[in-house]
Design a protein around this motif. Structure first.
Motif, PDB file in Angstrom:
ATOM      1  N   ALA A 169       0.819  -1.212   0.000  1.00 21.85           N
ATOM      2  CA  ALA A 169       0.000   0.000   0.000  1.00 21.85           C
ATOM      3  C   ALA A 169       0.851   1.259   0.000  1.00 21.85           C
ATOM      4  N   PHE A 170       2.174   1.096   0.177  1.00 22.35           N
ATOM      5  CA  PHE A 170       3.078   2.237   0.265  1.00 22.35           C
ATOM      6  C   PHE A 170       3.866   2.450  -1.032  1.00 22.35           C
ATOM      7  N   TYR A 171       3.621   1.616  -2.051  1.00 18.34           N
ATOM      8  CA  TYR A 171       4.338   1.707  -3.332  1.00 18.34           C
ATOM      9  C   TYR A 171       5.842   1.581  -3.146  1.00 18.34           C
ATOM     10  N   ALA A 172       6.252   0.779  -2.180  1.00 10.02           N
ATOM     11  CA  ALA A 172       7.682   0.609  -1.898  1.00 10.02           C
ATOM     12  C   ALA A 172       8.099  -0.795  -2.313  1.00 10.02           C
ATOM     13  N   PHE A 173       8.899  -0.873  -3.383  1.00  8.65           N
ATOM     14  CA  PHE A 173       9.354  -2.150  -3.920  1.00  8.65           C
ATOM     15  C   PHE A 173      10.845  -2.070  -4.237  1.00  8.65           C
ATOM     16  N   ALA A 174      11.528  -3.183  -4.050  1.00  6.30           N
ATOM     17  CA  ALA A 174      12.941  -3.281  -4.431  1.00  6.30           C
ATOM     18  C   ALA A 174      13.153  -4.640  -5.088  1.00  6.30           C
ATOM     19  N   GLU A 202      16.794 -14.005  -8.784  1.00  7.35           N
ATOM     20  CA  GLU A 202      16.926 -12.674  -9.374  1.00  7.35           C
ATOM     21  C   GLU A 202      15.571 -12.222  -9.911  1.00  7.35           C
ATOM     22  N   GLY A 203      15.163 -11.030  -9.538  1.00  9.08           N
ATOM     23  CA  GLY A 203      13.867 -10.521  -9.976  1.00  9.08           C
ATOM     24  C   GLY A 203      12.782 -10.617  -8.928  1.00  9.08           C
ATOM     25  N   ASP A 204      13.014 -11.394  -7.853  1.00  6.42           N
ATOM     26  CA  ASP A 204      12.051 -11.407  -6.755  1.00  6.42           C
ATOM     27  C   ASP A 204      11.947 -10.007  -6.159  1.00  6.42           C
ATOM     28  N   ILE A 205      10.776  -9.692  -5.611  1.00  8.34           N
ATOM     29  CA  ILE A 205      10.479  -8.334  -5.169  1.00  8.34           C
ATOM     30  C   ILE A 205      10.351  -8.264  -3.647  1.00  8.34           C
ATOM     31  N   ILE A 206      11.073  -7.313  -3.055  1.00 10.19           N
ATOM     32  CA  ILE A 206      10.891  -6.990  -1.644  1.00 10.19           C
ATOM     33  C   ILE A 206       9.843  -5.881  -1.576  1.00 10.19           C
ATOM     34  N   ALA A 207       8.752  -6.131  -0.829  1.00  8.04           N
ATOM     35  CA  ALA A 207       7.657  -5.162  -0.740  1.00  8.04           C
ATOM     36  C   ALA A 207       7.459  -4.728   0.700  1.00  8.04           C
ATOM     37  N   ILE A 238       8.760 -10.898   0.640  1.00  7.58           N
ATOM     38  CA  ILE A 238       9.542 -11.136  -0.570  1.00  7.58           C
ATOM     39  C   ILE A 238       8.671 -11.974  -1.490  1.00  7.58           C
ATOM     40  N   ILE A 239       8.386 -11.423  -2.661  1.00  5.30           N
ATOM     41  CA  ILE A 239       7.341 -11.956  -3.530  1.00  5.30           C
ATOM     42  C   ILE A 239       7.924 -12.324  -4.887  1.00  5.30           C
ATOM     43  N   ARG A 240       7.426 -13.408  -5.440  1.00  3.78           N
ATOM     44  CA  ARG A 240       7.822 -13.831  -6.790  1.00  3.78           C
ATOM     45  C   ARG A 240       6.826 -13.244  -7.787  1.00  3.78           C
ATOM     46  N   GLN A 291      21.422 -10.851   3.359  1.00  8.93           N
ATOM     47  CA  GLN A 291      21.631  -9.586   2.667  1.00  8.93           C
ATOM     48  C   GLN A 291      21.326  -9.794   1.185  1.00  8.93           C
ATOM     49  N   PHE A 292      20.485  -8.919   0.635  1.00  9.15           N
ATOM     50  CA  PHE A 292      20.084  -9.019  -0.768  1.00  9.15           C
ATOM     51  C   PHE A 292      20.637  -7.822  -1.542  1.00  9.15           C
ATOM     52  N   ASP A 293      21.294  -8.105  -2.669  1.00 11.02           N
ATOM     53  CA  ASP A 293      21.698  -7.039  -3.579  1.00 11.02           C
ATOM     54  C   ASP A 293      20.459  -6.536  -4.321  1.00 11.02           C
ATOM     55  N   ILE A 294      20.382  -5.215  -4.488  1.00 13.54           N
ATOM     56  CA  ILE A 294      19.237  -4.589  -5.141  1.00 13.54           C
ATOM     57  C   ILE A 294      19.710  -3.964  -6.448  1.00 13.54           C
TER      58      ILE A 294
END
Length: 300
Positions: free
Chosen positions: A95-100, A185-190, A136-138, A116-119
């Protein structure tokens, strides 16, 4: 013999009275014109303010609708149960539009509780702070290698423990798992609600409380930080003085409904939003209603 010529000139009392009356009429006329112009100017400024508030509010609602159903588990609808003519319930990953986006494959072994995840986009880490709750979402199906809400070990939240904005990296801790976790690679941290047992996916509710247009993102985060501050105790009030709100749901077969059934949710393709506000601060005492409407299509 002297001859005296009297050549004194002046205004008679009648002439002075006539000039005074004419000047008074002119002044009254000029004041009436000024007053009318002032009223028109103030009225127009109030109407412009109302129009601007409506436009900003519509833009925010449109943004939420476009993000509905983004990165959510397969089978989850972007428009949720309970949506009707005056309340819009939306489902999205954050809901915060925050994705990495994670830049490399990573494994969280059984012995590890943090990783630790590289972004891959440096600026995307700016929305994250230590202590934030994340998922962490696929992207392919909205699945989560580790699902904190459905985890058997007391619904552990995944928490940000470190942020390196130059790396850029985000370190996430509080993993509790019985098998190793494979992140791609490509998974999303929300960024999600920071409350325990936070909703997954995130929910956003738009409604009208009296004349207050409200956006409730679940943890009532007024500043978008992703954390609930001491003074943030209720839904965000986006704008005041809204007279009415109306949601209409456009289905795949081109019909419209104002209260979609559970079976119709997956057939919704767009939402028409109509906002009406009254310009009440009018110098002429008139109340002028202004309405704006837009149709936004679901993108996900």
């Amino acid at each position: 013999m002297r001859c005296v010529i009297n050549n004194n000139k002046g205004f008679t009392l009648v002439e002075l009275l006539v000039v005074t009356v004419v000047a008074g009429l002119a002044i009254v006329g000029m004041y009436a014109t000024y007053s009318s112009t002032q009223k028109t100017t103030v009225n127009q400024e109030n109407l412009v303010d109302v129009q601007q508030n409506l436009r900003v509010s519509l833009n925010l609602i449109d943004k939420d609708i476009k993000m509905a159903e983004a990165l959510v588990p397969a089978g989850t609808t972007g428009i949720a149960v309970g949506s009707n003519a005056t309340t819009l319930n939306l489902v999205t990953a954050s809901a915060f539009y925050a994705f990495a986006r994670i830049a490399d494959d990573e494994e969280v072994t059984l012995a590890e509780t943090s990783q630790q995840f590289d972004i891959n986009v440096p600026t995307s880490v700016d929305r994250f702070e230590v202590g934030d709750t994340v998922r962490i979402i696929r992207p392919q199906d909205g699945a989560q290698p580790f699902d904190p809400v459905n985890d058997a070990s007391n619904n552990n939240e995944l928490l940000v423990t470190a942020v390196d904005r130059t790396g850029p990296t985000i370190t996430i801790g509080n993993f509790s798992h019985t098998t190793s976790l494979q992140y791609k690679e490509g998974d999303i941290i929300a960024l999600v609600n920071d409350a325990n047992d936070a909703p997954d996916p995130s929910t956003i509710v738009w409604d009208l409380n009296g004349t207050d247009l409200r956006r409730n993102d679940g943890d009532n985060d007024d500043d978008g930080s992703g954390t609930l501050d001491a003074d943030e105790t209720g839904p965000d009030i986006i704008v005041n003085d809204i007279a009415s709100i109306a949601f209409d749901y456009l289905l795949e077969d081109s019909t419209e409904v104002t209260a979609p059934t559970a079976a119709q949710l997956e057939d919704i393709r767009a939402v028409r939003v109509t906002l009406t506000a009254n310009a009440t601060r009018q110098l002429d005492g008139q109340v002028r209603a202004r309405s704006l409407s837009s149709i936004t299509y679901l993108r996900n």
